[in-house]
Design a protein around this motif. Sequence first.
Motif, PDB file in Angstrom:
ATOM      1  N   UNK A  91       4.697   2.840  11.368  1.00 32.48           N
ATOM      2  CA  UNK A  91       5.101   4.249  11.278  1.00 32.48           C
ATOM      3  C   UNK A  91       5.771   4.539   9.932  1.00 32.48           C
ATOM      4  N   UNK A  92       6.701   3.669   9.515  1.00 32.44           N
ATOM      5  CA  UNK A  92       7.426   3.916   8.266  1.00 32.44           C
ATOM      6  C   UNK A  92       6.493   3.875   7.058  1.00 32.44           C
ATOM      7  N   UNK A 116       1.597   9.203   3.984  1.00 34.46           N
ATOM      8  CA  UNK A 116       1.205  10.576   4.314  1.00 34.46           C
ATOM      9  C   UNK A 116       2.039  11.594   3.540  1.00 34.46           C
ATOM     10  N   UNK A 117       3.343  11.361   3.451  1.00 36.16           N
ATOM     11  CA  UNK A 117       4.211  12.273   2.696  1.00 36.16           C
ATOM     12  C   UNK A 117       3.800  12.326   1.229  1.00 36.16           C
ATOM     13  N   UNK A 137       0.829  -1.209   0.000  1.00 31.44           N
ATOM     14  CA  UNK A 137       0.000   0.000   0.000  1.00 31.44           C
ATOM     15  C   UNK A 137       0.864   1.260   0.000  1.00 31.44           C
ATOM     16  N   UNK A 138       2.005   1.206   0.700  1.00 32.67           N
ATOM     17  CA  UNK A 138       2.929   2.343   0.702  1.00 32.67           C
ATOM     18  C   UNK A 138       3.557   2.534  -0.680  1.00 32.67           C
ATOM     19  N   UNK A 139       3.910   1.432  -1.330  1.00 31.51           N
ATOM     20  CA  UNK A 139       4.469   1.486  -2.687  1.00 31.51           C
ATOM     21  C   UNK A 139       3.446   2.084  -3.654  1.00 31.51           C
ATOM     22  N   UNK A 140       2.182   1.694  -3.502  1.00 33.32           N
ATOM     23  CA  UNK A 140       1.130   2.225  -4.364  1.00 33.32           C
ATOM     24  C   UNK A 140       0.919   3.722  -4.131  1.00 33.32           C
ATOM     25  N   UNK A 141       1.127   4.186  -2.892  1.00 28.43           N
ATOM     26  CA  UNK A 141       1.038   5.618  -2.603  1.00 28.43           C
ATOM     27  C   UNK A 141       2.162   6.373  -3.315  1.00 28.43           C
ATOM     28  N   UNK A 142       3.357   5.806  -3.299  1.00 28.53           N
ATOM     29  CA  UNK A 142       4.487   6.427  -4.014  1.00 28.53           C
ATOM     30  C   UNK A 142       4.211   6.466  -5.510  1.00 28.53           C
ATOM     31  N   UNK A 143       3.620   5.400  -6.040  1.00 30.14           N
ATOM     32  CA  UNK A 143       3.267   5.355  -7.459  1.00 30.14           C
ATOM     33  C   UNK A 143       2.295   6.479  -7.813  1.00 30.14           C
ATOM     34  N   UNK A 144       1.287   6.716  -6.967  1.00 32.27           N
ATOM     35  CA  UNK A 144       0.324   7.801  -7.215  1.00 32.27           C
ATOM     36  C   UNK A 144       0.999   9.166  -7.100  1.00 32.27           C
TER      37      UNK A 144
END
Length: 338
Positions: free
Chosen positions: A223-224, A230-231, A130-137
Motif C-alpha cells: 500500500x505504501x 500513484x501520487x 520502483x517507488x523511489x524511481x516514481x518519485x524521481x520521475x
Amino acid sequence: MLLLISLSQLSSSVHRNQENQSADVTFILLGFSEYPELQVPLFLLFLAIYTVTVLGNLGMIMVIKINPKLHAPMYYFLSHLSFVDFCYSTVVTPKLLENLVVEDRTISFTGCIMQFFFACVFVVTETFMLAVMAYDRFVAVCSPLLYTVVMSQKLCSLLVGASYSWGIACSLTFTYFLLELSFRGNNIINNFVCEHAAIVSMSCSDPYISQKIILVSATFNEISSLMIILTSYVFIFITVMKMPSTGGRHKAFSTCASHLTAITIFHGTILFLYCVPNSRNSWLMVKVASVFYTVVIPMLNPLIYSLRNKDVKETVKKLFNTTLSCDKCKARILIISF
C-alpha cells in the motif's frame, strides 16, 4: 556491513533452531514434477531466461557505468534495480534448474530458510526501488529546473540505502518468526521456491503470529509503495496535461513509459497472486505467478528500459561496434602473422 552482521545473526539463529528440532529437517520442492514430459523443455526455457537475465542486468549496470551521459539519478536507480533483479533471480533460478534435471529435489532446512531470507530482501527492496524511481520521475517532470538540486547524490544514496535497509529489516523479522516454529522430518512444498505460506503450512507449531506479521508487513509495503507511485504519477499527469506543446507532452510521457510498464507488471502480478479470490487455492496458478515475478520479471526489466531508452541503445551499439572492430583487428593480425 549491516548485511554481514544480519547474516551472522541469522546463521546462528538457524543453527540454534536446527539443534532444537527433534529430527533432521529437510524440505522437498516439488516444482513442476507432476509434468515429467515438460522437465527438459522447462529446463531449456528457464535456462534461456536466466541467461538473458544475467546478461541483461549486468550489461545494464556496465552500460550505465561506462557512459558519462547516464550518470544521472534516474540511471543510478536503474543500475540498482538491475542489481536487485540479478540477485533476486540468482537466489531462485539455479535451484529451479537443478530440480528440473535431478531426481532428488530436497533442500536443507538452512538452505530453504536462507533462500526465503534473500528472496524477501530483494523483493521488498525492488518494491521500494520502483517507488523511489516514481518519485524521481515526479521531480524531473514537475520541477525540472530544481531537479539536480533536489535529487542530489546524497539524497539518491539515502533513498537507495533506505530501500535496501528496509528490505533487510523486513526479511530479518519474517525469518525470525519462521525460526520460532517447529519442523520435523521431510516436508513437501508444492512449489519450486521456499515461500512463506508453504513453509508455515509444514510447521508442527501454531504459525498464527508469523502469518499475521507477514500479512501486516506485506500489506503495508504494498500500500505504501503504491501510494507513493500513484501520487507521483497523478501529479506527473496533471503537469503533463498543462503543457502547451504536444511534443513536450509526448517527451514527458515517453520518459515515464518504461517505468510505468515495469511497475504494472511487477505489482500487477503480486496483486493477482495475493488479492484475487481463489488464486491461492490453485497451486498451478501459484507456481505460474511465482515463475513470473521471480524468474520472468527480472529478465523483462532490462529489456523494457533498454528498448525504450535512446541513450542506452546508443551505448550498446557503440560497444557492439567496438567489439566487432576489435575482433576484425585481431583477425587481420592473425592473418598477417601467418
